[in-house]
Design an enzyme around this catalytic site. Structure first.
Site, PDB file in Angstrom:
ATOM      1  N   SER A   1       4.289 -47.955  -7.323  1.00 29.49           N
ATOM      2  CA  SER A   1       3.002 -47.797  -6.664  1.00 29.49           C
ATOM      3  C   SER A   1       1.916 -48.573  -7.420  1.00 29.49           C
ATOM      4  CB  SER A   1       2.667 -46.312  -6.543  1.00 29.49           C
ATOM      5  OG  SER A   1       1.627 -46.089  -5.633  1.00 29.49           O
TER       6      SER A   1
ATOM      7  N   HIS B   1       7.830 -43.143  -0.074  1.00 31.81           N
ATOM      8  CA  HIS B   1       7.204 -43.451  -1.359  1.00 31.81           C
ATOM      9  C   HIS B   1       7.793 -42.672  -2.538  1.00 31.81           C
ATOM     10  CE1 HIS B   1       3.881 -45.817  -2.966  1.00 31.81           C
ATOM     11  NE2 HIS B   1       3.541 -44.809  -3.738  1.00 31.81           N
TER      12      HIS B   1
ATOM     13  N   ASP C   1       7.957 -45.619   4.222  1.00 35.86           N
ATOM     14  CA  ASP C   1       6.865 -45.489   3.256  1.00 35.86           C
ATOM     15  C   ASP C   1       5.522 -45.681   3.946  1.00 35.86           C
ATOM     16  OD1 ASP C   1       5.158 -45.601   1.045  1.00 35.86           O
ATOM     17  OD2 ASP C   1       6.669 -46.601  -0.195  1.00 35.86           O
TER      18      ASP C   1
END
Length: 412
Positions: A184, A387, A354
């Site tokens: 991320s 994610h 995601d």
């Protein structure tokens, strides 16, 4: 500063909650509690809390950035058991977490499913970063975290101050170039750094999980609600320099959202990060005992600007004169990802479910890397992953981590 667009507000909330709150994933559910008076997690240290207890050697380090922040770094120098060859030449790997979490995010799974432990057991010297403002890095040589000055930073500062200090520590301790793993915002830090020519003399390769660079196509079920709930900069919403998800202002914000019939507070994880395929109760509950962590409110504003502008650039002070004062130009400088050296080995893994690292945005990132040497860019697309699956998924070892290890070994 001018108000953000609807997508910016959506992103602001998205950053408050992803991975970091209650959630469900294919039947998994964790009840919601907003307790701003809860005692903070133990400060015994990450080594004692999550590494040594599993039989691994673990070392704690402090490193001071050139702007005075004292960062906590952990080292797992070798694995456990017969399969972990030890010695001075084990290749170093640095794990860099994302926003609103800390180094514990790599350690919430059991050892056989944790990337940090798996790397150690496979012959790597593992280092875990904790950026400024997180639980074990709330220190500065002169500033106190109770003051606004301590929180006057964005991810620009992580690129230009935190990452260089941590890279230098690992490089000096090991004498070797470093394999990097980011998740991320940890990918954003690396991409921006490499585009600026930073750390290239110390990095051997980079594995980017759920890469965050372009954010224009990010999807979230709560976007419209958040846009309707607030109008104005996040800095005026809370009046806080420190954005503490466990503090009362943010806690009250979340409570208000959960009164809306459109929001299922038992499924916020899926609503915000996408439908994670492979989490379990043990992992999520352990995660919630340790996360989320504070960040600078200014950092969230910078991330929201990335959504609004559709480009990757330095922090926008919202005024041409202020930008001129900081950058010598009316608009903030752009991070040109096409300047990342074409021969830098990169492993990029992203998921079809995601909601943060959206497929279209990853495709834009890949377009920026279109001139990259073909044999140096390895791209993995996982249709069912969202994610959180990349760092907490039960199947991540077989699907992602084993491939990362093979990639690192091919770059020796």
């Amino acid at each position: 500063m001018a108000p953000h667009s609807l997508s910016s507000f959506a992103f602001t909330l998205l950053l408050v909650l992803p991975l970091h709150t209650f959630g469900s994933s294919r039947g998994l559910s964790v009840s919601v509690e907003f307790n701003s008076d809860a005692a903070p997690p133990s400060l015994a240290g990450i080594c004692a809390a999550a590494v040594s207890v599993h039989g691994y050697e673990c070392q704690e380090f402090d490193v001071i950035t050139d702007d005075g922040y004292i960062l906590s770094v952990q080292r797992i120098p070798e694995g456990r058991g017969q399969g972990s060859a030890s010695g001075p030449n084990r290749p170093p790997v640095l794990l860099q977490h994302g926003v609103l979490v800390d180094g514990m995010t790599w350690l919430v799974n059991p050892p056989e499913q944790s990337l940090a432990m798996i790397l150690a057991d496979n012959g790597f010297d593992v280092w875990i970063s904790n950026i400024r403002g997180t639980r074990f890095s709330r220190r500065h040589v002169t500033l106190d975290p109770s003051t606004p000055e301590f929180w006057d930073w964005t991810w620009d500062d992580l690129v230009f101050h935190d990452l260089p200090a941590i890279f230098e520590l690992v490089f000096k301790q090991t004498g070797q170039k470093i394999h990097y793993v980011g998740h991320s915002m940890g990918t954003l830090m690396a991409l921006a750094s490499f585009s600026e020519g930073k750390q290239l003399d110390k990095v051997r390769s980079a594995a980017l999980l759920s890469p965050i660079a372009y954010l224009s196509h990010m999807t979230t079920a709560l976007g419209v609600l958040v846009a309707r709930a607030f109008v104005g900069e996040i800095t005026t919403l809370f009046g806080l320099a420190e954005f503490n998800p466990k503090g009362e202002p943010v806690s009250n914000f979340l409570k208000a959202l959960c009164t809306d019939p459109e929001v299922d507070c038992y499924d916020l994880l899926a609503a915000l990060t996408g439908k994670n395929c492979c989490l379990n109760n043990y992992t999520v509950e352990r995660f919630l005992k340790n996360e989320p962590q504070s960040t600078a409110t200014k950092n969230l504003v910078h991330l929201a600007q990335t959504v609004r502008e559709g480009i990757l650039s330095r922090y926008d002070y919202g005024n041409a004169n202020f930008n001129e004062e900081h950058y010598g130009k009316s608009k903030p400088p752009v991070y040109d990802l096409s300047k990342i050296p074409s021969d830098l080995p990169i492993y990029l893994s992203y998921g079809g479910e995601d909601a943060l690292s959206d497929v279209k945005d990853v495709e834009n990132l890949l377009d920026s890397l279109k001139l990259h040497d073909e044999d140096k860019l390895h791209v993995q697309y996982i249709k069912d992953f969202a994610h959180a699956d990349f760092i907490m998924g039960e199947t991540a070892k077989d699907i992602v981590y084993n491939q990362i290890i093979a990639f690192f070994r091919s770059q020796q």
